[in-house]
Scaffold this active site. Structure first.
Site, PDB file in Angstrom:
ATOM      1  CG  ASP A 129      -1.971  -1.029   1.226  1.00  0.00           C
ATOM      2  OD1 ASP A 129      -2.915  -0.892   0.444  1.00  0.00           O
ATOM      3  OD2 ASP A 129      -1.865  -2.002   2.007  1.00  0.00           O
TER       4      ASP A 129
ATOM      5  CG  ASP B 238      -9.256  -3.715   2.224  1.00  0.00           C
ATOM      6  OD1 ASP B 238      -8.081  -3.898   2.587  1.00  0.00           O
ATOM      7  OD2 ASP B 238      -9.819  -2.606   2.283  1.00  0.00           O
TER       8      ASP B 238
ATOM      9  NE  ARG C 179       0.703  -0.103   4.452  1.00  0.00           N
ATOM     10  CZ  ARG C 179      -0.306   0.466   5.094  1.00  0.00           C
ATOM     11  NH1 ARG C 179      -0.092   1.502   5.887  1.00  0.00           N
ATOM     12  NH2 ARG C 179      -1.539   0.020   4.946  1.00  0.00           N
TER      13      ARG C 179
ATOM     14  CG  HIS D  77      -9.196  -1.247   8.820  1.00  0.00           C
ATOM     15  ND1 HIS D  77      -9.496  -0.231   7.941  1.00  0.00           N
ATOM     16  CD2 HIS D  77      -8.071  -1.834   8.348  1.00  0.00           C
ATOM     17  CE1 HIS D  77      -8.578  -0.198   6.986  1.00  0.00           C
ATOM     18  NE2 HIS D  77      -7.713  -1.155   7.203  1.00  0.00           N
TER      19      HIS D  77
END
Length: 534
Positions: free
Chosen positions: A79, A264, A87, A191
């Site tokens: 990502d 995802d 990252r 999330h």
């Protein structure tokens, strides 16, 4: 590259999974997944990163493990959106994020930065980027997309998203547009729980789906499906990731997309809390997913793969269905030449984070600084003035963020030129006693600046600004270091500046504006509250 006709069932199913792992060297677990299951790819997080040289060596090691096992070369994914979601942040060219780029509104710049990011990733052996985020962000309370979006205009998101896709893929890195059918109008972070979007299909086609139609038209290699329920598409409120109506009927059928479809992370609460890992993996494959992403836990990764193998053996999932997905995966691996050797570090290190690349990112960052409104005499700051700068330290505010702590602040770039500047660092949720001290400290200065961070989500930050404005009026200015919607919490403020992110480059750019070295040429890509806004 190994062909599908020579693969066992276990190897075929392995090609439908992408796994994360812990550590900066190939772990025992990830090597086992590569050798025993022939997984399709791996995903890097900040936990896997020390510096570019180490990432380069890590990638070489993982690809060697696949080659030694006789497996197809790996997708090495990440990502690396730019801005607040990235990252690898040091030693590479970190692009400004999408909303910052939209404020600069330069299509060629977006393309060139996409190509720069893609070029550097590919030199590190990373061949798939889970970017760009082409959600249309029209919900100020969205806790997970926000500045990761190009803004609230579907047409502008489509226009800039296409340029990013082209840039990445011209550098031979697969772009993965996300989060289909759209995560921009949610107030829940997937999330943590399952968001539900109740708009009808007509509205979705006129707004949320517009950027995806354009990205597909321009050949986006892959698309990530969101853990979001759309009852107008699937009345059972099944998460899109697990819904045949979303993936097979809308995405593949009506929209005609034949690229690779990825999930995802399946360990997000929106999925695992309701379905469990094994059943969720089976449902995702049944729905038409080609790449099931499990980012963290080895036991869940192996259980999910074994569950899909058993589902095929039992007849629940047909071999034809598996073969079609594997063919799409192998086709993309061939298109992106994953079998090519990664260059040696000595041959590529000069281009990674090069001065030329970083200059482009700097130009884009400076072009993004946006003055929403300004009180006369506040900017530029003058050396003789006593100035109080209250900087809110960045914090993880969504499941997409990782560690954001940095010792670099706006004051780091101002201290040498403003000898009478005092900077105070506070948390995203300053305590009442701290607020009282700051209000008192502000009494002896000529200008007060507050650099907020997601004040739209933190009432104590907003309360600090409101109380300062009440007491000191137009002497107070605000710099929004992430969400531009912070101003909705304190419409009274007379000077309001947007950076869209708190990365080092953005802090440097806004510092140049505060000193009068550059103009604020950015245009806000979203609508803010109307009170006092020029």
């Amino acid at each position: 590259m190994k062909t599908i006709h020579k693969m066992t069932l276990r190897e075929k199913v392995g090609q439908l999974f992408v796994a994360g792992f812990h550590g900066t060297l190939p772990s025992e677990e990830i090597v086992k997944l590569i050798k025993d299951y022939h997984i399709s790819g791996v995903i890097y997080f900040a936990r896997n990163v020390e510096d570019p040289k180490q990432v380069h060596a890590l990638t070489k090691g993982l690809q060697k493990a696949a080659n030694d096992a006789g497996a197809a070369p790996l997708f090495i994914s990440i990502d690396q959106e730019g801005g607040m979601v990235a990252r690898i942040t040091e030693g590479v060219t970190l692009s400004p994020g999408n909303m910052a780029l939209a404020a600069g509104n330069n299509e060629e710049m977006v393309y060139q930065l996409g190509k720069v990011v893609g070029t550097e990733l590919r030199l590190l052996g990373i061949n798939m980027n889970y970017a760009p985020c082409i959600d249309v962000n029209n919900n100020p309370l969205n806790p997970v997309i926000g500045v990761r979006s190009y803004g609230e205009s579907a047409e502008n998101v489509a226009k800039l998203g296409v340029q990013s896709v082209k840039g990445l893929q011209d550098a031979n890195v697969s772009a993965v547009v996300k989060h289909f059918p759209g995560h921009g109008d949610t107030s829940v972070d997937s999330h943590l729980d399952l968001p539900v979007v109740d708009h009808d299909l007509k509205r979705l086609k006129e707004l949320e789906l517009v950027p995806f139609y354009e990205a597909f038209k321009h050949g986006a290699d892959a698309v990530m499906v969101a853990h979001v329920a759309f009852p107008s598409i699937d009345p059972e409120k099944v998460p899109s990731t697990l819904s045949r109506k979303v993936v097979m009927e809308l995405l593949r059928g009506e929209m005609g997309y034949d690229g690779v479809v990825v999930t995802d992370c399946m360990e997000m609460n929106a999925i695992i809390d309701s379905y469990g890992m094994e059943e969720a993996a089976i449902l995702a494959v049944e729905a038409g997913i080609d790449q099931v992403l499990i980012s963290h836990t080895f036991e869940r990764q192996t259980r999910a793969i074994e569950a899909v193998i058993k589902a095929v053996e039992s007849g629940r999932i047909s071999m034809q269905h598996i073969d079609a997905a594997v063919e799409r995966v192998l086709k993309l691996k061939a298109v992106r030449n994953l079998q090519e050797d990664i260059p040696e570090w000595t041959d590529c290190k000069r281009e990674i984070g090069s001065a030329k690349h970083k200059e482009l990112a700097q130009q884009a960052s400076e072009a993004s600084i946006t003055l929403v409104r300004g009180s006369e005499g506040v900017i530029p700051l003058q050396p003789e003035e006593k100035i109080l700068l209250i900087s809110v330290g960045p914090d993880v505010t969504s499941g997409a963020d990782e560690t954001l702590y940095s010792k670099v602040t706006i004051g780091s770039f101002l201290v040498d030129k403003l000898p009478n500047l005092t900077e105070v660092i506070v948390s995203v949720t300053p305590e009442q006693e701290e607020v009282e001290k700051l209000i008192l400290a502000a009494s002896g200065v000529e200008k007060i600046l507050v650099a907020t961070y997601q004040a739209v989500q933190h009432d104590s930050q907003a309360d600090l600004v409101r109380r300062l404005v009440t007491k000191y009026g137009d002497k107070v200015g605000v710099i929004a270091l992430r969400s531009p919607y912070d101003v909705d919490k304190f419409q009274e403020v007379s000077t309001y500046i947007l950076t869209y992110e708190s990365r080092k480059l953005a802090l440097q750019s806004v510092s140049k504006y505060l000193l009068g070295d550059i103009e604020a040429k950015g245009k806000q890509p979203i609508t803010l509250g109307t009170a006092r806004v020029n």
